[in-house]
Scaffold this motif. Structure first.
Motif, PDB file in Angstrom:
ATOM      1  N   ASN A 146       0.832  -1.199   0.000  1.00 13.15           N
ATOM      2  CA  ASN A 146       0.000   0.000   0.000  1.00 13.15           C
ATOM      3  C   ASN A 146       0.873   1.258   0.000  1.00 13.15           C
ATOM      4  O   ASN A 146       1.786   1.404   0.798  1.00 13.15           O
ATOM      5  N   GLY A 147       0.579   2.135  -0.951  1.00 13.24           N
ATOM      6  CA  GLY A 147       1.360   3.362  -1.074  1.00 13.24           C
ATOM      7  C   GLY A 147       2.385   3.308  -2.179  1.00 13.24           C
ATOM      8  O   GLY A 147       2.995   4.327  -2.505  1.00 13.24           O
ATOM      9  N   GLN A 148       2.588   2.126  -2.783  1.00 11.84           N
ATOM     10  CA  GLN A 148       3.619   1.956  -3.805  1.00 11.84           C
ATOM     11  C   GLN A 148       3.057   1.872  -5.226  1.00 11.84           C
ATOM     12  O   GLN A 148       3.822   1.740  -6.177  1.00 11.84           O
ATOM     13  N   MET A 149       1.747   1.943  -5.382  1.00  6.82           N
ATOM     14  CA  MET A 149       1.169   1.936  -6.727  1.00  6.82           C
ATOM     15  C   MET A 149       1.498   3.243  -7.449  1.00  6.82           C
ATOM     16  O   MET A 149       1.635   4.292  -6.827  1.00  6.82           O
ATOM     17  N   SER A 150       1.615   3.160  -8.767  1.00  3.70           N
ATOM     18  CA  SER A 150       1.902   4.351  -9.569  1.00  3.70           C
ATOM     19  C   SER A 150       0.950   4.401 -10.753  1.00  3.70           C
ATOM     20  O   SER A 150       0.288   3.418 -11.087  1.00  3.70           O
ATOM     21  N   ILE A 151       0.894   5.549 -11.410  1.00  6.16           N
ATOM     22  CA  ILE A 151       0.049   5.708 -12.599  1.00  6.16           C
ATOM     23  C   ILE A 151       0.436   4.689 -13.664  1.00  6.16           C
ATOM     24  O   ILE A 151      -0.409   4.090 -14.322  1.00  6.16           O
ATOM     25  N   GLY A 152       1.729   4.474 -13.826  1.00  2.20           N
ATOM     26  CA  GLY A 152       2.199   3.525 -14.830  1.00  2.20           C
ATOM     27  C   GLY A 152       1.712   2.116 -14.576  1.00  2.20           C
ATOM     28  O   GLY A 152       1.316   1.408 -15.504  1.00  2.20           O
ATOM     29  N   LEU A 153       1.688   1.689 -13.324  1.00  2.00           N
ATOM     30  CA  LEU A 153       1.246   0.339 -12.989  1.00  2.00           C
ATOM     31  C   LEU A 153      -0.251   0.168 -13.197  1.00  2.00           C
ATOM     32  O   LEU A 153      -0.714  -0.941 -13.472  1.00  2.00           O
ATOM     33  N   THR A 154      -1.020   1.246 -13.091  1.00  2.00           N
ATOM     34  CA  THR A 154      -2.475   1.112 -13.271  1.00  2.00           C
ATOM     35  C   THR A 154      -2.843   0.749 -14.704  1.00  2.00           C
ATOM     36  O   THR A 154      -3.913   0.199 -14.959  1.00  2.00           O
ATOM     37  N   GLN A 155      -1.955   1.061 -15.656  1.00  2.00           N
ATOM     38  CA  GLN A 155      -2.256   0.807 -17.069  1.00  2.00           C
ATOM     39  C   GLN A 155      -1.445  -0.357 -17.629  1.00  2.00           C
ATOM     40  O   GLN A 155      -1.318  -0.501 -18.845  1.00  2.00           O
ATOM     41  N   PHE A 156      -0.899  -1.174 -16.754  1.00  2.00           N
ATOM     42  CA  PHE A 156       0.007  -2.240 -17.192  1.00  2.00           C
ATOM     43  C   PHE A 156      -0.667  -3.226 -18.141  1.00  2.00           C
ATOM     44  O   PHE A 156      -0.056  -3.740 -19.078  1.00  2.00           O
ATOM     45  N   GLY A 157      -1.956  -3.504 -17.928  1.00  2.00           N
ATOM     46  CA  GLY A 157      -2.633  -4.486 -18.766  1.00  2.00           C
ATOM     47  C   GLY A 157      -3.330  -3.913 -19.986  1.00  2.00           C
ATOM     48  O   GLY A 157      -3.751  -4.657 -20.874  1.00  2.00           O
ATOM     49  N   SER A 158      -3.432  -2.590 -20.058  1.00  2.00           N
ATOM     50  CA  SER A 158      -4.217  -1.972 -21.130  1.00  2.00           C
ATOM     51  C   SER A 158      -3.531  -2.034 -22.485  1.00  2.00           C
ATOM     52  O   SER A 158      -4.135  -2.389 -23.496  1.00  2.00           O
ATOM     53  N   SER A 159      -2.239  -1.678 -22.520  1.00  2.00           N
ATOM     54  CA  SER A 159      -1.564  -1.521 -23.810  1.00  2.00           C
ATOM     55  C   SER A 159      -1.114  -2.844 -24.422  1.00  2.00           C
ATOM     56  O   SER A 159      -0.666  -2.862 -25.566  1.00  2.00           O
ATOM     57  N   GLN A 160      -1.218  -3.933 -23.705  1.00  2.00           N
ATOM     58  CA  GLN A 160      -0.773  -5.221 -24.229  1.00  2.00           C
ATOM     59  C   GLN A 160      -1.923  -6.216 -24.328  1.00  2.00           C
ATOM     60  O   GLN A 160      -2.403  -6.521 -25.424  1.00  2.00           O
ATOM     61  N   LEU A 161      -2.387  -6.711 -23.205  1.00  2.00           N
ATOM     62  CA  LEU A 161      -3.404  -7.771 -23.218  1.00  2.00           C
ATOM     63  C   LEU A 161      -4.746  -7.263 -23.720  1.00  2.00           C
ATOM     64  O   LEU A 161      -5.363  -7.881 -24.601  1.00  2.00           O
ATOM     65  N   ALA A 162      -5.225  -6.150 -23.168  1.00  2.00           N
ATOM     66  CA  ALA A 162      -6.527  -5.630 -23.588  1.00  2.00           C
ATOM     67  C   ALA A 162      -6.491  -5.197 -25.049  1.00  2.00           C
ATOM     68  O   ALA A 162      -7.450  -5.414 -25.794  1.00  2.00           O
ATOM     69  N   LEU A 163      -5.377  -4.588 -25.474  1.00  2.00           N
ATOM     70  CA  LEU A 163      -5.250  -4.179 -26.875  1.00  2.00           C
ATOM     71  C   LEU A 163      -5.310  -5.381 -27.804  1.00  2.00           C
ATOM     72  O   LEU A 163      -5.933  -5.329 -28.875  1.00  2.00           O
ATOM     73  N   ALA A 164      -4.683  -6.480 -27.411  1.00  2.00           N
ATOM     74  CA  ALA A 164      -4.701  -7.693 -28.242  1.00  2.00           C
ATOM     75  C   ALA A 164      -6.132  -8.172 -28.461  1.00  2.00           C
ATOM     76  O   ALA A 164      -6.503  -8.578 -29.564  1.00  2.00           O
ATOM     77  N   VAL A 165      -6.953  -8.126 -27.420  1.00  2.00           N
ATOM     78  CA  VAL A 165      -8.349  -8.563 -27.540  1.00  2.00           C
ATOM     79  C   VAL A 165      -9.122  -7.616 -28.451  1.00  2.00           C
ATOM     80  O   VAL A 165      -9.951  -8.051 -29.265  1.00  2.00           O
ATOM     81  N   VAL A 166      -8.852  -6.324 -28.347  1.00  2.00           N
ATOM     82  CA  VAL A 166      -9.529  -5.342 -29.201  1.00  2.00           C
ATOM     83  C   VAL A 166      -9.149  -5.549 -30.663  1.00  2.00           C
ATOM     84  O   VAL A 166      -9.989  -5.417 -31.561  1.00  2.00           O
ATOM     85  N   LEU A 167      -7.908  -5.894 -30.922  1.00  2.00           N
ATOM     86  CA  LEU A 167      -7.484  -6.190 -32.295  1.00  2.00           C
ATOM     87  C   LEU A 167      -8.249  -7.388 -32.847  1.00  2.00           C
ATOM     88  O   LEU A 167      -8.691  -7.377 -33.997  1.00  2.00           O
ATOM     89  N   VAL A 168      -8.410  -8.401 -32.025  1.00  2.00           N
ATOM     90  CA  VAL A 168      -9.161  -9.588 -32.439  1.00  2.00           C
ATOM     91  C   VAL A 168     -10.616  -9.225 -32.704  1.00  2.00           C
ATOM     92  O   VAL A 168     -11.210  -9.625 -33.720  1.00  2.00           O
ATOM     93  N   MET A 169     -11.225  -8.459 -31.804  1.00  2.00           N
ATOM     94  CA  MET A 169     -12.617  -8.044 -31.979  1.00  2.00           C
ATOM     95  C   MET A 169     -12.800  -7.274 -33.281  1.00  2.00           C
ATOM     96  O   MET A 169     -13.786  -7.485 -34.013  1.00  2.00           O
ATOM     97  N   SER A 170     -11.870  -6.393 -33.589  1.00  2.00           N
ATOM     98  CA  SER A 170     -11.972  -5.568 -34.791  1.00  2.00           C
ATOM     99  C   SER A 170     -11.832  -6.413 -36.051  1.00  2.00           C
ATOM    100  O   SER A 170     -12.564  -6.212 -37.027  1.00  2.00           O
TER     101      SER A 170
END
Length: 251
Positions: A41-65
């Motif tokens: 607690n206290g060590q989270m950063s803005i960068g860590l909050t988006q760790f899954g967005s640009s890789q895993l979630a993007l891959a699924v969006v590419l497949v959906m498209s």
């Protein structure tokens, strides 16, 4: 507007957008939950909050498209579309606009949902979005997803087969661009001009998390907004090629 409404109805008449959207949300927001739950607690950063967005979630969006167009070719419903709308380019552009818009909105939901969840799970961490770089890192996810959807649509129109289009998109995004970097002497230089590497560069936050972010160690020649424009240029150029090919060949 009629074409856009028709394409929206056609898209949501299938199950793939719902399943893909749900999976993207689970992967993007769920990974943030795991990271927040295992980080002190206290060590989270803005960068860590988006760790899954640009890789895993993007891959699924590419497949959906890609599925949005390859499914029509698979079941030959694209022929009915072209009969109803003789201008094939108009029909395919309308479909692309609808898919890109949905992908962009989904990206923003995932990005801000991940950030909000991290604030709840790690209340003592400094997760305020104050700087332009932090806003770009979070809000820029929607832009990235929208452009990625355009690129995936172009690949789907060119390949027309679901398995082939999905394989190309996933292998290129998640494997090939990373492997190019291991080529002696020139690998990293080539990576600086690859589309998804530039997409990652656009989202890069820098600071303490810089070494852990995708694209770290690559000497990009463009600014971060320049990298987004470059990524968008590649997506649009590929779409133009796909539209020309679709107009000339049989459905």
């Amino acid at each position: 507007m009629t074409l856009l409404a028709v394409e929206r109805i056609k898209l949501f008449s299938t199950r793939s957008p719902y399943w893909c959207s749900a999976l993207a949300l689970i992967l993007g927001v769920g990974l943030t939950a795991i990271i927040a739950g295992t980080t002190e607690n206290g060590q989270m950063s803005i960068g860590l909050t988006q760790f899954g967005s640009s890789q895993l979630a993007l891959a699924v969006v590419l497949v959906m498209s890609a599925l949005a167009v390859t499914t029509e070719y698979r079941f030959s419903t694209i022929r009915a579309t072209f009969l109803a709308v003789p201008n094939r380019i108009s029909a395919l552009v309308a479909k692309t606009v609808v898919v890109a818009f949905i992908a962009g909105v989904l990206g923003e939901i995932i990005a801000f949902g991940s950030w909000a969840l991290a604030k709840v799970m790690s209340p003592t961490s400094d997760l305020a979005i104050n700087t332009g770089a932090e806003w770009r890192h979070v809000a820029g996810v929607g832009l990235l997803f929208g452009i990625g959807a355009i690129l995936a649509m172009a690949v789907g129109i060119l390949v027309r087969q679901t398995a082939g289009a999905v394989a190309i998109l996933l292998v290129w995004n998640m494997l090939l661009e990373g492997l190019i970097g291991i080529i002696p002497k020139v690998g990293v230089k080539i990576q600086a001009w690859l589309p998804f590497q530039n997409a990652n560069h656009f989202l890069a936050l820098g600071g303490a998390d810089a070494a852990e972010q995708p694209g770290a160690g690559i000497d990009f020649k463009l600014s971060q907004w320049g990298s987004l424009a470059y990524f968008a240029g590649i997506a649009v150029a590929l779409l133009v090629v796909a539209l020309i090919v679709a107009k000339r060949r049989d459905a």
